[in-house]
Scaffold this active site. Structure first.
Site, PDB file in Angstrom:
ATOM      1  N   HIS A   1      53.898  35.148  35.555  1.00  0.00           N
ATOM      2  CA  HIS A   1      53.137  36.356  35.897  1.00  0.00           C
ATOM      3  C   HIS A   1      54.049  37.583  36.018  1.00  0.00           C
ATOM      4  O   HIS A   1      54.156  38.191  37.086  1.00  0.00           O
ATOM      5  CB  HIS A   1      52.319  36.154  37.181  1.00  0.00           C
ATOM      6  CG  HIS A   1      51.165  37.102  37.298  1.00  0.00           C
ATOM      7  ND1 HIS A   1      50.015  36.800  37.983  1.00  0.00           N
ATOM      8  CD2 HIS A   1      50.977  38.353  36.813  1.00  0.00           C
ATOM      9  CE1 HIS A   1      49.177  37.833  37.931  1.00  0.00           C
ATOM     10  NE2 HIS A   1      49.756  38.790  37.219  1.00  0.00           N
TER      11      HIS A   1
ATOM     12  N   GLY B   1      53.858  40.239  33.710  1.00  0.00           N
ATOM     13  CA  GLY B   1      53.325  41.244  32.785  1.00  0.00           C
ATOM     14  C   GLY B   1      53.737  42.675  33.130  1.00  0.00           C
ATOM     15  O   GLY B   1      54.035  43.476  32.239  1.00  0.00           O
TER      16      GLY B   1
ATOM     17  N   ILE C   1      47.177  37.175  29.201  1.00  0.00           N
ATOM     18  CA  ILE C   1      47.919  38.021  30.151  1.00  0.00           C
ATOM     19  C   ILE C   1      46.957  38.561  31.210  1.00  0.00           C
ATOM     20  O   ILE C   1      47.291  39.504  31.923  1.00  0.00           O
ATOM     21  CB  ILE C   1      48.661  39.195  29.458  1.00  0.00           C
ATOM     22  CG1 ILE C   1      47.689  40.032  28.618  1.00  0.00           C
ATOM     23  CG2 ILE C   1      49.824  38.697  28.628  1.00  0.00           C
ATOM     24  CD1 ILE C   1      48.269  41.367  28.175  1.00  0.00           C
ATOM     25  N   ALA C   2      45.759  37.975  31.289  1.00  0.00           N
ATOM     26  CA  ALA C   2      44.733  38.522  32.192  1.00  0.00           C
ATOM     27  C   ALA C   2      44.757  37.794  33.536  1.00  0.00           C
ATOM     28  O   ALA C   2      45.499  38.190  34.453  1.00  0.00           O
ATOM     29  CB  ALA C   2      43.379  38.425  31.511  1.00  0.00           C
ATOM     30  N   ARG C   3      44.001  36.715  33.633  1.00  0.00           N
ATOM     31  CA  ARG C   3      44.011  35.874  34.832  1.00  0.00           C
ATOM     32  C   ARG C   3      43.844  34.428  34.379  1.00  0.00           C
ATOM     33  O   ARG C   3      43.104  34.141  33.436  1.00  0.00           O
ATOM     34  CB  ARG C   3      42.868  36.244  35.781  1.00  0.00           C
ATOM     35  CG  ARG C   3      43.080  37.534  36.564  1.00  0.00           C
ATOM     36  CD  ARG C   3      44.214  37.430  37.597  1.00  0.00           C
ATOM     37  NE  ARG C   3      44.405  38.657  38.340  1.00  0.00           N
ATOM     38  CZ  ARG C   3      45.269  39.629  38.032  1.00  0.00           C
ATOM     39  NH1 ARG C   3      46.049  39.505  36.975  1.00  0.00           N
ATOM     40  NH2 ARG C   3      45.371  40.699  38.794  1.00  0.00           N
TER      41      ARG C   3
ATOM     42  N   ARG D   1      32.581  43.507  26.786  1.00  0.00           N
ATOM     43  CA  ARG D   1      31.224  43.502  27.356  1.00  0.00           C
ATOM     44  C   ARG D   1      30.359  44.570  26.685  1.00  0.00           C
ATOM     45  O   ARG D   1      29.207  44.369  26.401  1.00  0.00           O
ATOM     46  CB  ARG D   1      31.283  43.795  28.867  1.00  0.00           C
ATOM     47  CG  ARG D   1      31.538  42.569  29.700  1.00  0.00           C
ATOM     48  CD  ARG D   1      31.746  42.944  31.130  1.00  0.00           C
ATOM     49  NE  ARG D   1      32.934  43.799  31.290  1.00  0.00           N
ATOM     50  CZ  ARG D   1      33.379  44.230  32.458  1.00  0.00           C
ATOM     51  NH1 ARG D   1      32.738  43.914  33.549  1.00  0.00           N
ATOM     52  NH2 ARG D   1      34.457  44.966  32.536  1.00  0.00           N
TER      53      ARG D   1
ATOM     54  N   GLY E   1      39.908  47.158  27.278  1.00  0.00           N
ATOM     55  CA  GLY E   1      40.141  48.248  28.227  1.00  0.00           C
ATOM     56  C   GLY E   1      41.454  48.936  27.866  1.00  0.00           C
ATOM     57  O   GLY E   1      41.899  48.895  26.711  1.00  0.00           O
ATOM     58  N   ARG E   2      42.077  49.530  28.872  1.00  0.00           N
ATOM     59  CA  ARG E   2      43.314  50.282  28.612  1.00  0.00           C
ATOM     60  C   ARG E   2      44.382  49.411  27.975  1.00  0.00           C
ATOM     61  O   ARG E   2      45.021  49.800  27.000  1.00  0.00           O
ATOM     62  CB  ARG E   2      43.877  50.839  29.923  1.00  0.00           C
ATOM     63  CG  ARG E   2      42.949  51.719  30.711  1.00  0.00           C
ATOM     64  CD  ARG E   2      43.607  52.005  32.058  1.00  0.00           C
ATOM     65  NE  ARG E   2      42.770  52.727  32.977  1.00  0.00           N
ATOM     66  CZ  ARG E   2      41.869  52.138  33.778  1.00  0.00           C
ATOM     67  NH1 ARG E   2      41.681  50.838  33.750  1.00  0.00           N
ATOM     68  NH2 ARG E   2      41.158  52.868  34.618  1.00  0.00           N
TER      69      ARG E   2
ATOM     70  N   GLU F   1      48.073  29.468  40.078  1.00  0.00           N
ATOM     71  CA  GLU F   1      49.439  29.968  40.254  1.00  0.00           C
ATOM     72  C   GLU F   1      49.765  30.234  41.719  1.00  0.00           C
ATOM     73  O   GLU F   1      48.879  30.657  42.472  1.00  0.00           O
ATOM     74  CB  GLU F   1      49.683  31.220  39.387  1.00  0.00           C
ATOM     75  CG  GLU F   1      48.850  32.437  39.746  1.00  0.00           C
ATOM     76  CD  GLU F   1      49.119  33.617  38.802  1.00  0.00           C
ATOM     77  OE1 GLU F   1      48.931  33.496  37.588  1.00  0.00           O
ATOM     78  OE2 GLU F   1      49.539  34.669  39.336  1.00  0.00           O
TER      79      GLU F   1
HETATM   80  C1  8YV Z   1      50.671  42.320  39.358  1.00  0.00           C
HETATM   81  C2  8YV Z   1      48.751  42.147  37.720  1.00  0.00           C
HETATM   82  O1  8YV Z   1      52.031  42.264  39.289  1.00  0.00           O
HETATM   83  O2  8YV Z   1      48.246  44.390  38.174  1.00  0.00           O
HETATM   84  C3  8YV Z   1      47.817  43.262  37.973  1.00  0.00           C
HETATM   85  O3  8YV Z   1      46.596  43.023  37.966  1.00  0.00           O
HETATM   86  O4  8YV Z   1      48.356  41.098  37.334  1.00  0.00           O
HETATM   87  C4  8YV Z   1      50.206  42.327  37.925  1.00  0.00           C
HETATM   88  O5  8YV Z   1      50.600  43.529  37.351  1.00  0.00           O
HETATM   89  C5  8YV Z   1      50.193  41.188  40.219  1.00  0.00           C
HETATM   90  O6  8YV Z   1      48.806  41.117  40.285  1.00  0.00           O
HETATM   91  C6  8YV Z   1      50.768  41.298  41.642  1.00  0.00           C
HETATM   92  O7  8YV Z   1      50.028  42.125  42.456  1.00  0.00           O
END
Ligand code: 8YV
Length: 329
Positions: free
Chosen positions: A290, A292, A241-243, A182, A160-161, A272
């Site tokens: 977290h 990112g 860096i996703a989930r 996907r 994606g982006r 987390e």
């Molecule tokens: C957020 C992130 O800081 O935007 C997202 O999906 O994972 C992070 O940039 C975090 O989810 C807090 O809301």
């Protein structure tokens, strides 16, 4: 004569920057949870019960429990691009807009992906801990050797982006870019990113560095587990860096301990802020909490975009980043 139009009621679930609060207070009646810690689901459901709109972060779960009493809620605005904390189907059934904050964090998050990749490949955390512990007595030819980033192959899972922004960074390092998604991307985007579409298996077998940037949907739960880690090169790195739920952390610990892969870099964790037992004891991993999107400029932009979404929805305008767009007729 003055017209006394009732202001909408808004709940802000977490501490935000003062300029955001000022914007909201100018137009709405604000119930503000001025805390950095999230509320319990039952407290959150009580606070959502009497408001028209809510500003939340990725840690507030918006589901059957928290929406149970939310009789007048029109919009829930996430200060995040990822929205796995939302039960979108339920929000749509209840006619509640769901919004997120894409674009404004793309480059900052792509930078973070690269930072973790470089730190993992070149053993930065491990070296620093070793130095701080007073172990550095001599320079040695074979000391703290890492693996190269430049002119290697990066495999991006989720194009994606943010995935595309990582690809363009990789090109500047002379890297070969392969990706799995996907859906295959249009040729124009593949050309810009000089990226070749491959299967998940080919990516895992071929890449020197595997970068996870895909959304966390049920099909992606433990997308990288024992079988996938076994396909990777013993010199490969893995960055997430996703989930957190995308990686089976137990399998990752085993793979790192047995040098099945070289190293890893994580910004996200399945439970987390709790860290899976054993992860902290593995030396060949770089761990970030977290962060990112955590630069002031980007977090401010995320907050303002989330407020734009919220206010548009409350004013019966289409929010700029409406997720359940079928609600906009
Ligand atoms: C957020 C992130 O800081 O935007 C997202 O999906 O994972 C992070 O940039 C975090 O989810 C807090 O809301």
């Amino acid at each position: 004569m003055t017209t006394n139009l009732a202001k909408p009621k808004i709940f802000v679930a977490r501490q935000i920057f003062p300029e955001g609060l000022e914007r909201l207070r100018a137009v709405a009646e604000v119930d503000y949870n001025d805390q950095t810690a999230p509320l319990s689901p039952s407290d959150l459901s009580i606070r959502l019960a009497h408001v028209d709109g809510a500003l939340v972060t990725g840690s507030e779960k918006i589901d059957a429990q928290t929406l149970g009493q939310a009789a007048r809620l029109k919009i829930v605005s996430n200060i995040a691009v990822g929205f796995n904390n939302f039960d979108i189907q339920l929000l749509t059934e209840k006619n509640i807009f769901a919004t997120n904050t894409p674009d404004v964090l793309t480059d900052t998050t792509a930078d973070m992906g690269f930072l973790l990749l470089m730190a993992a490949a070149r053993r930065l955390s491990e070296s620093e801990h070793w130095l701080r512990a007073g172990h550095w007595k001599n320079w040695s030819l074979g000391g703290m050797m890492g693996v190269d980033i430049h002119h290697s192959t990066i495999g991006i899972m989720g194009m994606g982006r943010i995935g595309q922004a990582i690809a363009t960074r990789a090109l500047a390092f002379g890297m070969t870019v392969i990706y799995y998604n996907r859906r295959r991307l249009p040729e124009e985007i593949e050309t810009v990113c000089q990226a070749r579409y491959v299967s998940k298996e080919e990516l895992l077998k071929t890449a020197d560095h595997v970068m996870l940037v895909m959304p966390y949907v049920p099909e992606n739960h433990h997308f990288i587990a024992k079988k996938e880690l076994a396909l990777m090169k013993p010199t490969a790195t893995l960055v997430n860096i996703a989930r957190g739920g995308i990686v089976d952390e137990n399998a990752l610990i085993h793979a790192l301990q047995h040098q099945q892969i070289f190293s890893a870099g994580l910004d996200v964790y399945e439970g987390e802020p709790n860290i899976y037992p054993g992860l902290l004891d593995v030396p060949n991993i770089v761990l970030a909490p977290h962060i990112g999107s955590a630069t002031k400029k980007t977090r401010l932009a995320m907050m303002h975009l989330a407020i734009d979404n919220l206010l548009a929805g409350l004013n019966q305008q289409r929010p700029p980043h409406l997720i359940n767009s079928e609600l906009w007729k």
